[in-house]
Design an enzyme around this catalytic site. Sequence first.
Site, PDB file in Angstrom:
ATOM      1  N   SER A 110       0.792  -1.232   0.000  1.00 37.75           N
ATOM      2  CA  SER A 110       0.000   0.000   0.000  1.00 37.75           C
ATOM      3  C   SER A 110       0.825   1.284   0.000  1.00 37.75           C
ATOM      4  O   SER A 110       0.243   2.375  -0.078  1.00 37.75           O
ATOM      5  CB  SER A 110      -0.943   0.011   1.208  1.00 37.75           C
ATOM      6  OG  SER A 110      -2.032  -0.858   0.988  1.00 37.75           O
ATOM      7  N   LYS A 164       3.147   6.481   4.876  1.00 40.09           N
ATOM      8  CA  LYS A 164       2.258   5.380   4.480  1.00 40.09           C
ATOM      9  C   LYS A 164       2.845   4.026   4.834  1.00 40.09           C
ATOM     10  O   LYS A 164       4.019   3.756   4.615  1.00 40.09           O
ATOM     11  CB  LYS A 164       1.998   5.444   2.971  1.00 40.09           C
ATOM     12  CG  LYS A 164       0.887   4.505   2.511  1.00 40.09           C
ATOM     13  CD  LYS A 164      -0.471   5.003   2.950  1.00 40.09           C
ATOM     14  CE  LYS A 164      -1.564   3.975   2.740  1.00 40.09           C
ATOM     15  NZ  LYS A 164      -1.462   2.813   3.675  1.00 40.09           N
ATOM     16  N   SER A 188      -6.132   3.494   4.351  1.00 40.76           N
ATOM     17  CA  SER A 188      -5.524   2.698   3.282  1.00 40.76           C
ATOM     18  C   SER A 188      -6.571   1.916   2.495  1.00 40.76           C
ATOM     19  O   SER A 188      -6.369   0.748   2.136  1.00 40.76           O
ATOM     20  CB  SER A 188      -4.473   1.731   3.856  1.00 40.76           C
ATOM     21  OG  SER A 188      -3.647   1.215   2.843  1.00 40.76           O
ATOM     22  N   LYS A 204      -0.047   3.762  -2.606  1.00 40.28           N
ATOM     23  CA  LYS A 204      -1.082   4.797  -2.507  1.00 40.28           C
ATOM     24  C   LYS A 204      -0.509   6.206  -2.335  1.00 40.28           C
ATOM     25  O   LYS A 204      -1.246   7.187  -2.489  1.00 40.28           O
ATOM     26  CB  LYS A 204      -2.035   4.473  -1.357  1.00 40.28           C
ATOM     27  CG  LYS A 204      -2.833   3.179  -1.576  1.00 40.28           C
ATOM     28  CD  LYS A 204      -3.841   2.954  -0.457  1.00 40.28           C
ATOM     29  CE  LYS A 204      -4.678   1.706  -0.683  1.00 40.28           C
ATOM     30  NZ  LYS A 204      -3.999   0.472  -0.239  1.00 40.28           N
TER      31      LYS A 204
END
Length: 417
Positions: free
Chosen positions: A74, A255, A134, A77
């Site tokens: 993730s 993140k 997320s 992202k």
Amino acid sequence: MEKTYGRGGIHLLLIQKRAAAIILIVALCLPIIGAAPAQAQQLNISAKAAVLMEARTGEVIYEKDMHLPLPMASITKIMTLVLALEAIEAGKASFEDLVTTSEYAAGMGGSQIWLEVGEQMTMKDMLYAIAVGSANDAAVAVAEYLAGSEASFAAEMNRKAQELGMRNTVFSNASGLPPRTLGMDAEHHSSAYDLAVLCRHAVRVPHLLEMVSTPEYTMRPDTTRKPHLYTLNELLDRVLESGRRYGYPGLDGIKTGMTSEAGYCLAATAERDGMRLISVVLGAPTKEARTKDTVTLLDYGFRTYEPVTIARAGEPLGEAVVSWGKVEKVSVSTVEDLTIGLPRGSVGELTREIDWKKELAAPLHKGEVLGELVVKRNGKEIARVDVAADFDVERANVFQMLLRMSKRLLQSIVPGL
């Protein structure tokens, strides 16, 4: 402790080259103290790959297999958020836009906000769902809204990656889910270094840090108020309702990521006294190992580097000669503060100069960008920032120019006049 070098600690020299080119050289007149190379100390990092970078200069402080292509889960992202926020900044979208959920987006697995087919949500809420929770479904919905399809959005992600110099990165989707789980026969990977480069860009994108530093966010506030999202970044620096401070001091993003294929990943950034560091760990064996690796990297950076303020916005750097002006000189200053992280004791290795972007001829306007302040360490450029005029300079009329020329002629004949 942040070091600031203002007029008292800087020797300013204005040199005029030919008719209009002026170079401002600023030598930091301090003794040079040798600093040991950042990687002389071996750090105990369990992740497959890692990097620690100074955000403003891009200098790598520590690395472990930083160019090794690996799945990044993730952390993908970050690029999704960057493209969405840059589209908003460019006026191609807005936070108030309603994003409609497709059947494909609603069918995303993993972390999600359980979007239903046809459900509409503002772009702002979708982006917070991505940044805080997320949410894979929100990431795909935003990608489809901005580019028409996730595949087209992935192409934009790859274009941006190439623009940023991310040479070991390939995106195939907006969420970071393994391509095979999405029925794709495609590559999806990056490197610790490439992701640090992306983060270095991302922290300067308007609203991004605000979003990724948000500890919790309520979805569907006017109806079910569900789900209530909590950040997955346990190191995020925040104060709890009890008043107790939690997380890593100064850490405000960025993140996390985890899949069975990628392992535990984290791209993090922390700022202290104006010095921002970026750390990336990929393929840590456990969540605890990911946290330990990140803390180890950031601790090392803040221990061995120090913040140095090179310039403050609006604080005059010096004066430059202006042609055809009612006044003969204009003071200039940077449009924003410039603080960089340097190895402790290496300040004496710095020089500054102004790279003029235009001929300095009246009229000039206050705030007009005239060039860039370039900072070099041992002759190598490490940072630059725009320089602007501190006040208006009107164009002189013919009488004023003749009077000035006559005065200069007299001064050349009678020195000291």
